[in-house]
Write an enzyme that holds these catalytic residues in place. Structure first.
Site, short mmCIF file in Angstrom:
data_model
loop_
_atom_site.label_atom_id
_atom_site.label_comp_id
_atom_site.label_asym_id
_atom_site.label_seq_id
_atom_site.Cartn_x
_atom_site.Cartn_y
_atom_site.Cartn_z
N TYR A 95 0.83 -1.21 0.00
CA TYR A 95 0.00 0.00 0.00
C TYR A 95 0.86 1.26 0.00
O TYR A 95 0.47 2.29 -0.56
CB TYR A 95 -0.94 0.01 1.22
CG TYR A 95 -2.22 -0.77 1.01
CD1 TYR A 95 -3.36 -0.14 0.51
CD2 TYR A 95 -2.28 -2.11 1.29
CE1 TYR A 95 -4.53 -0.84 0.32
CE2 TYR A 95 -3.45 -2.84 1.10
CZ TYR A 95 -4.58 -2.19 0.62
OH TYR A 95 -5.75 -2.90 0.42
N GLU A 137 -8.30 -6.30 5.77
CA GLU A 137 -7.59 -7.46 5.20
C GLU A 137 -6.87 -8.26 6.27
O GLU A 137 -6.79 -9.50 6.17
CB GLU A 137 -6.65 -6.99 4.09
CG GLU A 137 -7.40 -6.53 2.86
CD GLU A 137 -6.58 -5.66 1.91
OE1 GLU A 137 -5.34 -5.71 1.99
OE2 GLU A 137 -7.19 -4.95 1.10
N GLY A 276 -22.20 -19.98 -19.61
CA GLY A 276 -20.83 -20.42 -19.85
C GLY A 276 -20.13 -20.84 -18.58
O GLY A 276 -20.71 -21.52 -17.71
#
Length: 406
Positions: A95, A137, A276
């Site tokens: 970051y 995170e 698909g």
């Protein structure tokens, strides 16, 4: 902490971001990958080439600027991006690199309009955003390692089995090379796989949905062979998996991640809509419901170009035969001819061709595929009065779609 004046400066850049956001992010990625070429091993070069990554970042930066007064409203977006980052093993120190190049890019692209005060405001804003993202995170990494058999970062897995599913799709069964346990996941989540590409001299990661229900034995990914020839980045990893990777080979894998997953709440119906290879996370969800003995109605709506391209056709037929709660509605661009007995609609998936009773108002809807496919069916469901909060979707690749939850 941003001051009131800094928030106003950030908000003042919203018109510029709306008009030239992709120009800015395109410049940023070129600057960053030139200055820090080691990050080429982290970023998907195909998404750089087709501008999807630049578009996704531009939309994220714009949304952040628009909600700078209360970034908490962006938590659903932060969660989705956070899962992508964790799946790519993005770490806090990266970051810092991104921030350096982003602020420099704002200054170089805006020129004289990028006053010292504006750059200082955006530096503070970026630091705030980075803190939000890395904090979220960190929690996701923690969740991954807390699972039995869980791990953090890249781990070697062996291709236990390679199985052709259709004219386009092949499945790969993955087991830990160290013989350890296979961590559970939530049906609908994905893995990242990383291969070294000699033509590029780079490692390249790609994310693939897990196409089986949790079983403690293996992960299965089902990969479509793309038409783009190598070494074109489009389909580079997918095609290499088809043509080069064999049973017994070792690939690097990150732990399951993803915020698109089965909401197994109550007995209300579950309706799966895909086209698909978009069926892969939905296969995991449907199998999980069947394995757990769920009696809720389960409706499978699926389209592909022809019967030869229809992966998992026999498995779906078996599930529908053995479970009265499972119904399927298949669309083929080119319908089958005798001796095939598959009953199918001709053309692309069209919800208007289905009986209204199929689209239950109290159902949870799961849509997966490319952005135009999702947009089409999201619009159709909303027009039929389906509640927005009952519709869940996964866009393959960087997230460029955003639908109001209200």
């Amino acid at each position: 902490m941003l001051t009131t004046e800094q928030k106003e400066l950030v908000k003042a850049t919203v018109p510029i971001l709306k008009e030239s956001g992709v120009l800015l992010t395109d410049y940023f990625y070129k600057r960053m990958l030139s200055g820090n070429p080691e990050l080429k091993h982290v970023f998907n070069l195909a998404n750089q080439r087709n501008k999807k990554q630049q578009t996704a970042l531009a939309m994220a930066v714009l949304a952040y600027a628009e909600h700078i007064e209360d970034p908490s409203v962006l938590m659903p977006v932060v969660d989705g991006i956070g899962h992508k980052h964790v799946s790519l093993n993005i770490r806090p120190e990266q970051y810092m690199i991104v921030g350096k190049h982003l602020i420099a890019s704002i200054g170089e692209v805006l020129g004289e309009a990028a006053t010292p005060a504006l750059l200082e405001a955006w530096t503070a804003a970026y630091n705030q955003l980075a803190s939000i993202m890395t904090g979220h995170e960190d929690g996701l990494y923690h969740q991954q390692v807390q699972r039995p058999g869980g791990w953090s970062g890249w781990k070697p897995f062996t291709i236990k089995k390679k199985q052709k599913e259709s004219s386009e799709i092949t499945s790969f069964y993955l087991v830990p090379t160290d013989g350890g346990p296979v961590a559970d996941f939530i049906p609908g989540q994905y893995l990242s796989i990383r291969l070294f590409i000699p033509e590029l001299g780079l490692l390249q990661p790609r994310q693939y949905s897990i196409s089986n229900a949790p079983n403690g034995e293996y992960y299965r990914i089902s990969v479509k062979k793309e038409g783009a020839p190598e070494p074109n980045p489009d389909g580079l990893i997918s095609n290499r998996l088809h043509s080069h990777v064999q049973e017994g080979d070792i690939v690097e894998v990150t732990a399951p991640a993803g915020s698109f997953f089965l909401k197994d709440q109550g007995d209300h119906p579950a309706i799966f809509i895909s086209g698909g290879v978009g069926q892969t996370p939905l296969m995991s969800m449907l199998e999980a419901l069947i394995r757990t003995g769920s009696k809720k109605p389960k409706t499978w709506i699926y389209g592909c170009k022809d019967i030869d391209a229809h992966a998992f056709k026999d498995q779906l037929e078996l599930w529908a035969k053995e479970n009265k709660e499972v119904s399927k509605h298949i669309f083929y661009d080119t319908p089958p001819t005798p001796p095939h007995t598959e009953q199918a609609y001709q053309g692309w998936v069209d919800l208007d061709l289905l009986d209204e009773a199929i689209l239950a108002p109290n159902a949870d809807y799961y849509i997966c595929g490319p952005a135009p496919f999702i947009t089409k069916h999201m619009k159709a469901l909303l027009e039929k009065g389906i509640r927005r909060e009952a519709i869940h979707f996964e866009e393959f690749g960087p997230q460029t779609l955003s639908f109001n939850e209200n």
